[in-house]
Design a protein around this motif. Structure first.
Motif, PDB file in Angstrom:
ATOM      1  N   GLN A 349       0.750  -1.010  -0.076  1.00 17.09           N
ATOM      2  CA  GLN A 349      -0.163   0.155  -0.011  1.00 17.09           C
ATOM      3  C   GLN A 349       0.889   1.220  -0.038  1.00 17.09           C
ATOM      4  OE1 GLN A 349      -3.291   0.199  -0.239  1.00 17.09           O
ATOM      5  NE2 GLN A 349      -3.122  -2.164  -0.408  1.00 17.09           N
ATOM      6  N   LEU A 350       0.220   2.291  -0.564  1.00 14.67           N
ATOM      7  CA  LEU A 350       1.147   3.476  -0.508  1.00 14.67           C
ATOM      8  C   LEU A 350       1.320   4.010   0.758  1.00 14.67           C
ATOM      9  CD1 LEU A 350      -0.216   5.076  -3.882  1.00 14.67           C
ATOM     10  CD2 LEU A 350       1.949   4.162  -3.578  1.00 14.67           C
ATOM     11  N   PRO A 351       2.426   4.797   1.031  1.00 12.19           N
ATOM     12  CA  PRO A 351       2.512   5.379   2.490  1.00 12.19           C
ATOM     13  C   PRO A 351       1.487   6.666   2.530  1.00 12.19           C
ATOM     14  CG  PRO A 351       4.360   5.886   1.045  1.00 12.19           C
ATOM     15  CD  PRO A 351       3.477   4.908   0.161  1.00 12.19           C
ATOM     16  N   ALA A 352       1.265   7.261   3.725  1.00  9.21           N
ATOM     17  CA  ALA A 352       0.210   8.401   3.860  1.00  9.21           C
ATOM     18  C   ALA A 352       1.214   9.525   3.501  1.00  9.21           C
ATOM     19  CB  ALA A 352      -0.225   8.496   5.368  1.00  9.21           C
ATOM     20  N   ALA A 353       2.258   9.438   3.643  1.00 13.27           N
ATOM     21  CA  ALA A 353       3.324  10.704   3.306  1.00 13.27           C
ATOM     22  C   ALA A 353       4.511  10.280   2.301  1.00 13.27           C
ATOM     23  CB  ALA A 353       3.889  11.159   4.733  1.00 13.27           C
ATOM     24  N   LEU A 354       4.640  11.123   1.429  1.00 10.58           N
ATOM     25  CA  LEU A 354       5.476  10.888   0.283  1.00 10.58           C
ATOM     26  C   LEU A 354       6.845  11.833   0.166  1.00 10.58           C
ATOM     27  CD1 LEU A 354       2.798  10.660  -2.702  1.00 10.58           C
ATOM     28  CD2 LEU A 354       4.142   8.716  -1.483  1.00 10.58           C
TER      29      LEU A 354
END
Length: 502
Positions: A349-354
């Motif tokens: 899953q993509l992280p909440a912060a990029l």
């Protein structure tokens, strides 16, 4: 090129022929009926993925790439060959990839019958290495720029920039991607296997003549809008998907057409990056709008065995319906089909912060400037190689207010910098445009305020460019020049003998 099925030829040929008839109905192409290619393709051809350019290490530690421009021939449509230009091949060029902190050196060899240049679009680098009109490469010559990568990870690209001939040379096939990586700042969870779950998607529109050659017209007010879409130089393409999530590096490499990308089933996807790098956090979207030169990175998730289609949907360009049609604003285009395998490798899953973007720093603004786009002019003037239009201080930040007062759309690209959009017509930009940008789209009578930070490279005699990135507009003189100097210093004039035109 991949093999092409007869059935796909018949179906897409009918659509292309119908589109050509519509285009032929108007002498100059400024108005025509909108058209659709939806349902006309069977996506028989595997998507070509440009190879990664193989670098070698020089004795001084530099990462060295070689790019040679040359004439060639490419088969896009069956039984017809198209005269093309390319880097290290017949069409487009390899993907260059290097990391922040690396010193890169690129040997650009011109094997074409005319002068060219190679601009590193979106790159922060010294003006003498920028590859604009002031760095011409004559036939038979080699130009070898070098610089140290000093910017966040981003999807950039390279293309010719000879004044007066940019559109022609790009449309013949001279373009490629340049991927900057950041080994210390790449978040976990982003797909990153090039060619497997991290895919370049270079989108271009073309018209074909009966003999298979690229047709130069008809031309809308914005420039050439073609009735055939190529992705990475592949017509009628599909991508075999083997992972649950795929990262698409979308590049609008067309000369005039604006694309409104989305999927046939209206699914949501995550926008993770804009022109200059990662957004602060993923943005859920169903559409992403890209004018010529703009990029976006999106992450799409797939279910086992499904098929999904990337399309371009109608968008508002701000003109009358007839002129919007002429510029392709109401066309519906099939772009690329995705074919998911029966079993897909799991994706994180993509992280909440990029990234740690933060808000633009407006505490110390060195100057505020206004730029008015109208006709083929910026502030009432056209490009003059011997005139510096703007002088800025190294290490400063300025507010640039860019207004399109014309009755047709434009966009605005600034070399060397990654700006932040403060507002568009007084409203905050949508979240997918809140990151680092180098090109902003300006429909009719639109104004954008930009916070523009300038880097440390100072050179009073060698300018960077700002211009409309609709390539015909650029070639016709919709461009200005700026130099970066130590704060408080005066600017110079371009060094003699560095510019060229066609």
């Amino acid at each position: 090129m991949p093999p092409i099925s007869r059935r796909s030829v018949l179906r897409a040929g009918l659509a292309a022929a119908g589109s050509a008839l519509l285009l032929a109905g108007c002498r100059d192409g400024s108005t025509r009926d909108a058209f659709s290619t939806v349902g006309t393709l069977d996506f028989a051809n595997p998507l070509r993925v440009p190879p990664l350019a193989p670098p070698h290490r020089a004795a001084d530690g530099a990462t060295v790439f070689e790019l040679a421009t040359a004439e060639g021939s490419t088969q896009f449509l069956p039984d017809k060959s198209t005269p093309t230009w390319g880097f290290n091949g017949s069409y487009l060029g390899p993907t260059l990839r290097a990391a922040r902190g690396e010193k890169v050196r690129i040997a650009v060899v011109n094997r074409l019958p005319e002068t060219t240049s190679v601009h590193w679009h979106g790159m922060h680098l010294p003006a003498a290495m920028d590859g604009g009109p002031h760095q011409p490469v004559a036939p038979g010559q080699t130009w070898t720029p070098e610089w140290t990568l000093d910017q966040p990870a981003a999807t950039l690209w390279y293309h010719p920039h000879p004044h007066g001939a940019t559109e022609q040379q790009v449309n013949r096939g001279l373009a490629g991607m340049f991927l900057v990586e950041d080994p210390d700042g790449s978040p976990a969870g982003l797909p990153r296997a090039y060619g497997r779950d991290d895919i370049p998607v270079i989108v271009q529109d073309r018209n074909f003549a009966e003999d298979g050659s690229f047709a130069a017209g008809p031309r809308a007010l914005t420039g050439l809008t073609g009735n055939t879409v190529l992705v990475n130089g592949t017509w009628n393409p599909h991508l075999a998907v083997s992972t649950e999530a795929v990262r698409l590096r979308l590049l609008n490499a067309s000369s005039a057409r604006t694309y409104n990308f989305g999927f046939d089933d209206d699914r949501t996807f995550a926008v993770v990056a804009s022109d200059g790098g990662l957004l602060a956090s993923p943005v859920s979207a169903r559409r992403v709008l890209l004018s010529p030169g703009e990029r976006a990175e999106v992450v799409v998730r797939f279910a086992p065995g499904e098929r999904a289609e990337l399309r371009s949907f109608p968008q508002e360009l701000g003109m009358t319906t007839a002129l919007d049609n002429g510029a392709g604003g109401n066309d519906q285009l099939s772009v690329l089909q995705f074919r998911a395998a029966a079993r897909l490798a799991p994706s994180a899953q993509l992280p909440a912060a990029l990234s740690r973007l933060g808000a633009p720093d407006l505490a110390k603004i060195a100057a505020s400037r206004s730029f008015v786009l109208n006709g083929r002019h910026i502030n009432g003037r056209q490009m003059d190689h011997n005139r510096i239009d703007t002088v800025v201080g190294a290490g400063t930040t300025e507010i640039w207010t860019v207004s399109n007062t014309h009755n047709q759309p434009h966009n605005f690209h600034i070399h060397d910098v990654r700006f932040r959009i403060l507002d568009v017509d007084g409203a905050a930009p949508p979240p997918e445009l809140a990151g680092l940008k180098d090109t902003v789209f300006l429909p009719v009578r639109t104004t954008a305020r930009l916070a523009v930070p300038f880097g440390r490279y100072a050179d009073a005699a060698t300018p960077y460019m700002y211009h409309c990135h609709l390539l015909w507009h650029e070639d016709e003189g919709m461009m200005g020049q700026f130099t970066v100097v130590p704060p408080g210093r005066a600017g110079g004039v371009p060094a003699a003998g560095t510019a060229h035109g066609h």
